[in-house]
Design a protein around this motif. Structure first.
Motif, PDB file in Angstrom:
ATOM      1  N   CYS A  52      -3.843   5.591   5.523  1.00 13.67           N
ATOM      2  CA  CYS A  52      -3.028   4.374   5.540  1.00 13.67           C
ATOM      3  C   CYS A  52      -2.818   3.889   6.973  1.00 13.67           C
ATOM      4  CB  CYS A  52      -1.678   4.630   4.874  1.00 13.67           C
ATOM      5  SG  CYS A  52      -1.748   4.857   3.082  1.00 13.67           S
ATOM      6  N   LEU A  54      -8.812   6.210   0.602  1.00 11.12           N
ATOM      7  CA  LEU A  54      -8.177   4.935   0.900  1.00 11.12           C
ATOM      8  C   LEU A  54      -8.894   4.253   2.056  1.00 11.12           C
ATOM      9  CD1 LEU A  54      -4.455   6.097   0.632  1.00 11.12           C
ATOM     10  CD2 LEU A  54      -5.631   4.530  -0.944  1.00 11.12           C
ATOM     11  N   LEU A 107       0.829  -1.202   0.000  1.00  7.67           N
ATOM     12  CA  LEU A 107       0.000   0.000   0.000  1.00  7.67           C
ATOM     13  C   LEU A 107       0.866   1.256   0.000  1.00  7.67           C
ATOM     14  CD1 LEU A 107      -2.684   1.562   0.338  1.00  7.67           C
ATOM     15  CD2 LEU A 107      -2.496   1.162   2.811  1.00  7.67           C
ATOM     16  N   HIS A 144      -5.087  10.082  -3.543  1.00  3.97           N
ATOM     17  CA  HIS A 144      -6.251   9.201  -3.661  1.00  3.97           C
ATOM     18  C   HIS A 144      -7.482   9.756  -2.962  1.00  3.97           C
ATOM     19  CE1 HIS A 144      -8.802   5.644  -3.269  1.00  3.97           C
ATOM     20  NE2 HIS A 144      -8.089   5.088  -4.230  1.00  3.97           N
ATOM     21  N   VAL A 186       1.027   4.171  -2.797  1.00  6.49           N
ATOM     22  CA  VAL A 186       0.651   5.535  -2.420  1.00  6.49           C
ATOM     23  C   VAL A 186       1.814   6.494  -2.626  1.00  6.49           C
ATOM     24  CG1 VAL A 186      -0.010   7.007  -0.477  1.00  6.49           C
ATOM     25  CG2 VAL A 186      -1.179   4.833  -0.835  1.00  6.49           C
ATOM     26  N   ASP A 210      -3.689  11.224   2.893  1.00  7.01           N
ATOM     27  CA  ASP A 210      -3.589   9.819   2.477  1.00  7.01           C
ATOM     28  C   ASP A 210      -2.799   8.999   3.489  1.00  7.01           C
ATOM     29  OD1 ASP A 210      -5.076  10.012   0.182  1.00  7.01           O
ATOM     30  OD2 ASP A 210      -3.368  10.080  -1.198  1.00  7.01           O
ATOM     31  N   VAL A 247      -4.490  -1.185  -5.350  1.00  5.36           N
ATOM     32  CA  VAL A 247      -5.287  -0.007  -4.997  1.00  5.36           C
ATOM     33  C   VAL A 247      -6.247   0.294  -6.144  1.00  5.36           C
ATOM     34  CG1 VAL A 247      -5.222   2.444  -4.396  1.00  5.36           C
ATOM     35  CG2 VAL A 247      -3.391   0.915  -3.620  1.00  5.36           C
TER      36      VAL A 247
END
Length: 500
Positions: A221, A158, A141, A155, A145, A217, A173
């Motif tokens: 995460c 997420l 991930l 994004h 990213v 983002d 993703v």
């Protein structure tokens, strides 16, 4: 909604209906003459996602079908176009691929990679994951990213529902429908659109005072990592406002089974102050993250993404496993909305080589591409019009009267001095570094073009990586190493110079 990912989870199983009953265009029983449409995989307000198979190659794909009238009525066309542009920009092994986009008078079709393993959410819903498995997903991930951020893509939604897992257990993703690009930032350098899923959204997004897309983002995460390891949300509360207060204050507690290194990492990722929140580069240097980490190495050639094994020394033969072949290239969209009213299908991701060329044995060299008058004009400083057609990084070009084999051999020698991996196909050479950074390993493309029977033009440009590292390579290795091959009496100006 328009950004619904082509998930392999089927939330609403339905018997397969004939394509004609849904008003979908068909020719000879195929969707737009190429795809056999299968079962419904999922649907949103403006789109449905179907499993499909390419009639010629047999490749399984997911096709997202959008109703054009609804898209126009709700002002979604700019968002759709932006999503297409973003998906073409972020080609990465851990990001769902967009193969082509087609349109008729009534429908828009996204032909995408079909990910068989389903949503990561379905796996977490059964309970928390083992640490090694959660770590591997998180590593993939963060790699994806960080790749997006290096290309100015954020994004903004997420969550485990937008993360798919393929049959090999690798994360992908998906759903870039809410993504933003750098040119959407306001004059304050921040984004201001409130979007995302409340449980995963950063506190500065909730504050509605502007936010850094990359920092937001990273927060998402962190929430995902907590969910993978704990099996529940860090800020969950049945009362929405109470949950928002927890997010604002960063009120969460790590379970006792979290290691000290993991707890330390989460405290830095879920920092409510975006200014002090950990960065992607810092995450990739943390002790918990680095355990068992294998950097993602890949290259993009002929519009295809290829994973790179440690002992790989040449471009692998794509064989029958390559994605479905798009139709012949057509005129690309120029930004005029009238293009959405065309009867014919349009491909937004055309292949650059024919299938026959792709099957040609490696090392079989063909005649280099010849430059026409327009190409020659574009080499002159002040007349470089190529930027109108594609994005170009900093480039180095020069004219040489040396044999093409001598030029390519010299490029390979220079690459080995810097421990670059070398890939060669005909008169194109790819130099790939091994040093990881937030922007990934430096990758440089070189190609030889025929100018006249006795002269060639060599073009070198950065494809991926850190700009400073690239410029240092050009000044210290490339230019000194290639100087003896330059044809100094050439009439084209600015030989062996950086183009503007």
């Amino acid at each position: 909604m328009a950004g619904t990912p082509p998930s392999s989870r089927d939330p609403s199983p339905q018997p397969r209906r004939p394509a004609s009953s849904a008003g979908r265009p068909k020719r000879g029983g195929l969707l737009l003459g190429r795809y056999e449409l299968g079962r419904l995989l999922g649907h949103g307000t403006f789109a449905k996602v179907y499993h499909a198979r390419h009639a010629d190659t047999g490749e399984a794909v997911a096709i997202k079908v959008l109703d054009k009238e609804k898209a126009l009525r709700n002002g979604l066309v700019p968002h759709i176009k932006r999503e297409i542009a973003i998906l073409r920009r972020v080609r990465h092994p851990n990001i769902v691929r967009l193969y082509e986009v087609m349109a008729t008078k009534s429908k828009i079709y996204f032909v995408m990679e079909y990910v068989r393993g389903g949503e990561l959410f379905a796996r977490v819903a059964k309970g928390r994951l083992k640490e090694d498995i959660a770590r591997r997903y998180f590593q993939q991930l963060i790699s994806a990213v960080g790749f997006c951020h290096a290309r100015g893509v954020f994004h903004r939604d997420l969550k485990p529902e937008n993360l798919l897992v393929d049959e090999s257990g690798d994360l992908k993703v998906s759903d870039f429908g809410l993504s933003a690009v750098a040119d959407q930032f306001h004059t304050d350098g921040l984004l201001h659109t409130f979007c995302g899923t409340p449980s995963y959204v950063a506190p500065e997004v909730l504050a509605r005072r502007g936010y850094d897309g990359a920092k937001a983002d990273i927060w998402s995460c962190g929430v995902i990592l907590f969910v993978l390891m704990a099996g529940y949300l860090p800020f969950h509360d049945q009362n929405l406002m109470a949950m928002y207060r927890k997010i604002y204050r960063g009120e969460f507690r790590c379970p006792r089974w979290f290691s000290r290194d993991l707890t330390s990492l989460l405290n830095r990722v879920l920092d409510t102050n975006p200014e002090t929140r950990i960065t992607v580069a810092q995450i990739m240097e943390s002790r918990w993250f680095l355990k068992g980490f294998r950097p993602v190495r890949f290259y993009v050639e002929d519009d295809q993404v290829h994973s790179l094994a440690d002992d790989e020394n040449e471009v692998p033969d794509q064989g029958p496993s390559q994605p479905p072949q798009p139709p012949p290239p057509q005129q690309e969209d120029d930004g005029d909305d009238s293009g959405w009213e065309s009867d014919s299908s349009v491909a937004s991701c055309p292949a650059t080589l024919s299938s026959e060329e792709r099957r040609r044995p490696l090392g079989s060299l063909t005649r280099p591409v010849s430059l026409n008058a327009f190409d020659i004009i574009s080499f002159s400083r002040g007349f470089n019009l190529s930027g109108l057609f594609e994005e170009r990084g900093k480039e180095v070009r020069f004219v040489s009267a040396q044999p093409m084999q001598t030029i390519v051999t010299k490029l390979e020698e220079i690459a080995k001095v810097k421990s670059f991996a070398v890939r060669r196909k005909d008169w194109r050479v790819s130099l790939e570094g091994t040093r990881e950074s937030e922007k990934g390993p430096l990758t440089i493309a070189a190609e030889v073009f025929e100018l006249t029977p006795s002269l060639v033009v060599v073009e070198v440009k950065m494809k991926v990586g850190d700009r400073e590292e690239y410029e240092d390579f050009c000044e210290r290795e490339l230019k000194p190493g290639m100087q003896n091959l330059v044809h100094h009496t050439a009439s084209i100006p600015d030989i062996l110079s950086d183009t503007e």
